[in-house]
Motif scaffolding. Sequence first.
Motif, PDB file in Angstrom:
ATOM      1  N   SER A 233     -83.613  47.039  48.532  1.00  0.00           N
ATOM      2  CA  SER A 233     -82.155  46.986  48.353  1.00  0.00           C
ATOM      3  C   SER A 233     -81.580  48.386  48.509  1.00  0.00           C
ATOM      4  O   SER A 233     -82.198  49.378  48.113  1.00  0.00           O
ATOM      5  CB  SER A 233     -81.780  46.392  46.990  1.00  0.00           C
ATOM      6  OG  SER A 233     -81.875  47.351  45.965  1.00  0.00           O
ATOM      7  N   LEU A 234     -80.397  48.446  49.115  1.00  0.00           N
ATOM      8  CA  LEU A 234     -79.718  49.719  49.350  1.00  0.00           C
ATOM      9  C   LEU A 234     -78.374  49.747  48.621  1.00  0.00           C
ATOM     10  O   LEU A 234     -77.753  48.699  48.398  1.00  0.00           O
ATOM     11  CB  LEU A 234     -79.497  49.943  50.845  1.00  0.00           C
ATOM     12  CG  LEU A 234     -80.750  50.071  51.711  1.00  0.00           C
ATOM     13  CD1 LEU A 234     -80.371  50.333  53.162  1.00  0.00           C
ATOM     14  CD2 LEU A 234     -81.686  51.172  51.210  1.00  0.00           C
ATOM     15  N   THR A 235     -77.943  50.956  48.295  1.00  0.00           N
ATOM     16  CA  THR A 235     -76.691  51.178  47.562  1.00  0.00           C
ATOM     17  C   THR A 235     -75.800  52.149  48.341  1.00  0.00           C
ATOM     18  O   THR A 235     -76.133  52.541  49.465  1.00  0.00           O
ATOM     19  CB  THR A 235     -76.988  51.821  46.190  1.00  0.00           C
ATOM     20  OG1 THR A 235     -77.520  53.148  46.432  1.00  0.00           O
ATOM     21  CG2 THR A 235     -78.013  51.027  45.396  1.00  0.00           C
ATOM     22  N   GLY A 236     -74.724  52.573  47.691  1.00  0.00           N
ATOM     23  CA  GLY A 236     -73.840  53.582  48.283  1.00  0.00           C
ATOM     24  C   GLY A 236     -74.488  54.945  48.420  1.00  0.00           C
ATOM     25  O   GLY A 236     -73.868  55.888  48.918  1.00  0.00           O
ATOM     26  N   TYR A 237     -75.757  55.053  48.020  1.00  0.00           N
ATOM     27  CA  TYR A 237     -76.494  56.311  48.168  1.00  0.00           C
ATOM     28  C   TYR A 237     -76.502  56.784  49.618  1.00  0.00           C
ATOM     29  O   TYR A 237     -76.604  57.979  49.888  1.00  0.00           O
ATOM     30  CB  TYR A 237     -77.935  56.143  47.666  1.00  0.00           C
ATOM     31  CG  TYR A 237     -78.835  57.318  47.974  1.00  0.00           C
ATOM     32  CD1 TYR A 237     -78.730  58.499  47.250  1.00  0.00           C
ATOM     33  CD2 TYR A 237     -79.774  57.256  49.003  1.00  0.00           C
ATOM     34  CE1 TYR A 237     -79.547  59.589  47.541  1.00  0.00           C
ATOM     35  CE2 TYR A 237     -80.592  58.328  49.298  1.00  0.00           C
ATOM     36  CZ  TYR A 237     -80.468  59.498  48.568  1.00  0.00           C
ATOM     37  OH  TYR A 237     -81.271  60.579  48.867  1.00  0.00           O
ATOM     38  N   LEU A 238     -76.365  55.853  50.552  1.00  0.00           N
ATOM     39  CA  LEU A 238     -76.432  56.271  51.959  1.00  0.00           C
ATOM     40  C   LEU A 238     -75.293  57.220  52.333  1.00  0.00           C
ATOM     41  O   LEU A 238     -75.353  57.900  53.354  1.00  0.00           O
ATOM     42  CB  LEU A 238     -76.501  55.073  52.898  1.00  0.00           C
ATOM     43  CG  LEU A 238     -75.428  53.998  52.837  1.00  0.00           C
ATOM     44  CD1 LEU A 238     -74.368  54.257  53.877  1.00  0.00           C
ATOM     45  CD2 LEU A 238     -76.047  52.648  53.087  1.00  0.00           C
ATOM     46  N   CYS A 239     -74.252  57.294  51.488  1.00  0.00           N
ATOM     47  CA  CYS A 239     -73.204  58.308  51.710  1.00  0.00           C
ATOM     48  C   CYS A 239     -73.711  59.698  51.339  1.00  0.00           C
ATOM     49  O   CYS A 239     -73.242  60.701  51.866  1.00  0.00           O
ATOM     50  CB  CYS A 239     -71.967  58.002  50.863  1.00  0.00           C
ATOM     51  SG  CYS A 239     -71.122  56.496  51.321  1.00  0.00           S
ATOM     52  N   LYS A 240     -74.658  59.749  50.408  1.00  0.00           N
ATOM     53  CA  LYS A 240     -75.188  61.036  49.921  1.00  0.00           C
ATOM     54  C   LYS A 240     -76.361  61.532  50.756  1.00  0.00           C
ATOM     55  O   LYS A 240     -76.630  62.720  50.798  1.00  0.00           O
ATOM     56  CB  LYS A 240     -75.707  60.872  48.489  1.00  0.00           C
ATOM     57  CG  LYS A 240     -74.670  60.795  47.410  1.00  0.00           C
ATOM     58  CD  LYS A 240     -75.413  60.758  46.066  1.00  0.00           C
ATOM     59  CE  LYS A 240     -74.441  60.719  44.911  1.00  0.00           C
ATOM     60  NZ  LYS A 240     -75.164  60.716  43.628  1.00  0.00           N
TER      61      LYS A 240
ATOM     62  N   THR B 116     -67.012  57.407  50.917  1.00  0.00           N
ATOM     63  CA  THR B 116     -66.806  57.228  52.357  1.00  0.00           C
ATOM     64  C   THR B 116     -66.146  58.450  53.001  1.00  0.00           C
ATOM     65  O   THR B 116     -66.051  58.521  54.220  1.00  0.00           O
ATOM     66  CB  THR B 116     -65.922  55.994  52.615  1.00  0.00           C
ATOM     67  OG1 THR B 116     -64.691  56.136  51.890  1.00  0.00           O
ATOM     68  CG2 THR B 116     -66.629  54.727  52.151  1.00  0.00           C
ATOM     69  N   ARG B 117     -65.709  59.392  52.168  1.00  0.00           N
ATOM     70  CA  ARG B 117     -65.099  60.616  52.709  1.00  0.00           C
ATOM     71  C   ARG B 117     -66.130  61.745  52.848  1.00  0.00           C
ATOM     72  O   ARG B 117     -65.760  62.873  53.210  1.00  0.00           O
ATOM     73  CB  ARG B 117     -63.963  61.082  51.794  1.00  0.00           C
ATOM     74  CG  ARG B 117     -62.824  60.056  51.672  1.00  0.00           C
ATOM     75  CD  ARG B 117     -61.702  60.622  50.809  1.00  0.00           C
ATOM     76  NE  ARG B 117     -60.540  59.753  50.787  1.00  0.00           N
ATOM     77  CZ  ARG B 117     -60.162  59.024  49.734  1.00  0.00           C
ATOM     78  NH1 ARG B 117     -60.877  59.061  48.632  1.00  0.00           N
ATOM     79  NH2 ARG B 117     -59.074  58.283  49.767  1.00  0.00           N
ATOM     80  N   ALA B 118     -67.377  61.456  52.563  1.00  0.00           N
ATOM     81  CA  ALA B 118     -68.430  62.484  52.621  1.00  0.00           C
ATOM     82  C   ALA B 118     -68.474  63.129  54.005  1.00  0.00           C
ATOM     83  O   ALA B 118     -68.437  62.438  55.028  1.00  0.00           O
ATOM     84  CB  ALA B 118     -69.779  61.868  52.283  1.00  0.00           C
ATOM     85  N   SER B 119     -68.564  64.449  54.025  1.00  0.00           N
ATOM     86  CA  SER B 119     -68.485  65.184  55.292  1.00  0.00           C
ATOM     87  C   SER B 119     -69.645  64.851  56.232  1.00  0.00           C
ATOM     88  O   SER B 119     -69.495  64.875  57.451  1.00  0.00           O
ATOM     89  CB  SER B 119     -68.458  66.696  55.021  1.00  0.00           C
ATOM     90  OG  SER B 119     -69.616  67.077  54.299  1.00  0.00           O
ATOM     91  N   LYS B 120     -70.810  64.530  55.679  1.00  0.00           N
ATOM     92  CA  LYS B 120     -71.996  64.267  56.513  1.00  0.00           C
ATOM     93  C   LYS B 120     -72.030  62.833  57.048  1.00  0.00           C
ATOM     94  O   LYS B 120     -72.917  62.487  57.839  1.00  0.00           O
ATOM     95  CB  LYS B 120     -73.272  64.521  55.706  1.00  0.00           C
ATOM     96  CG  LYS B 120     -73.491  65.979  55.322  1.00  0.00           C
ATOM     97  CD  LYS B 120     -74.179  66.734  56.422  1.00  0.00           C
ATOM     98  CE  LYS B 120     -74.479  68.178  55.996  1.00  0.00           C
ATOM     99  NZ  LYS B 120     -75.126  68.936  57.054  1.00  0.00           N
ATOM    100  N   LEU B 121     -71.094  62.003  56.615  1.00  0.00           N
ATOM    101  CA  LEU B 121     -71.081  60.625  57.089  1.00  0.00           C
ATOM    102  C   LEU B 121     -70.575  60.606  58.529  1.00  0.00           C
ATOM    103  O   LEU B 121     -69.483  61.098  58.816  1.00  0.00           O
ATOM    104  CB  LEU B 121     -70.163  59.787  56.192  1.00  0.00           C
ATOM    105  CG  LEU B 121     -70.449  58.285  56.071  1.00  0.00           C
ATOM    106  CD1 LEU B 121     -71.852  58.027  55.546  1.00  0.00           C
ATOM    107  CD2 LEU B 121     -69.409  57.625  55.172  1.00  0.00           C
ATOM    108  N   PRO B 122     -71.352  60.062  59.475  1.00  0.00           N
ATOM    109  CA  PRO B 122     -70.937  60.075  60.887  1.00  0.00           C
ATOM    110  C   PRO B 122     -69.584  59.390  61.090  1.00  0.00           C
ATOM    111  O   PRO B 122     -69.256  58.428  60.379  1.00  0.00           O
ATOM    112  CB  PRO B 122     -72.059  59.295  61.591  1.00  0.00           C
ATOM    113  CG  PRO B 122     -73.225  59.346  60.668  1.00  0.00           C
ATOM    114  CD  PRO B 122     -72.666  59.404  59.288  1.00  0.00           C
TER     115      PRO B 122
END
Length: 303
Positions: A193-200, A234-240
Amino acid sequence: MADNQNTEDLMKHCYENLIVIDVGANLTNKKYSRDLDSVMQRAKDAGVQKIMVPGTSVKSSKEALRLSRIYPDIIYSTAGIHPHDSKSIVEEPETWFDFEAIAQAPECVAIGPCGLDYQRDFSEPDVQKEIFEKQLRLACSLNKPVLIHERSAQDDVLEILKKYPNISHVVIRGFMGTTEEALKYLDMGYHISLTGYLCKDKSDTGVRKLLEDGTLPLDKLLVETDSPFMYPNTRASKLPQHVKTGITERSLLYLHRYCTFQRNEPCSLPAIVEMIASFMKKTPDEVALATAFTALKLFGLSQ
């Protein structure tokens, strides 16, 4: 178990709306004590069909079960002794009998989160292992799936799990490891299972790569918010950029209006699903449909 007709009806409905199932929202957390009805209504309005509320101690497992009875067929509970809390069972062994009774309830659809956490030393490793195995034996006797919490302990977790081949299903909760670690779990047939961690996640070998490379098969994926934690920034700078633009205005509305770093909510799940879809180069419908179907099947959630 959801019968085939009900499952098919839900699946058809998924094509009309982005309908998702949150397999982990900590709604027993005191941050929801004042407005849980509103939180539940927002989740429903956002398209979150069902929510699994994990128990991480005897007390919170009992509270999760109580919530499943207040919101029947929407909330389902799990019964778990988190590795951090393992020592409480050793210190008060009689509480195990309460835990077994909670785990047997039909609304309780899984055992866990249980496992090993070597990042913090709230409980000694030997104590963690003892209580982990106790829960695995219980899962086998009840024929219920297991939710695994693992931090910096993969080898030991795998070694212990191999001793219990009769467990119906294993789900690695809120995975935050490397592609290499994910492959070890997938090779065992486990779900992730995955969470919003993928933003980090800023690594070249972690969750994002897992999705981009197609390493994680869609039928092995589940989604959760881990509310009130793991706010998907979702505003994370590293998010493509292509991932940011893949999030619909409707999902962003729920996310930014109702969720914060201090308190995430299940209504953020559609935004997480849309981000996962962008990373996987699939449509949000595909990801929503597949993860909802897997959750229904794995945990026997009724429709």
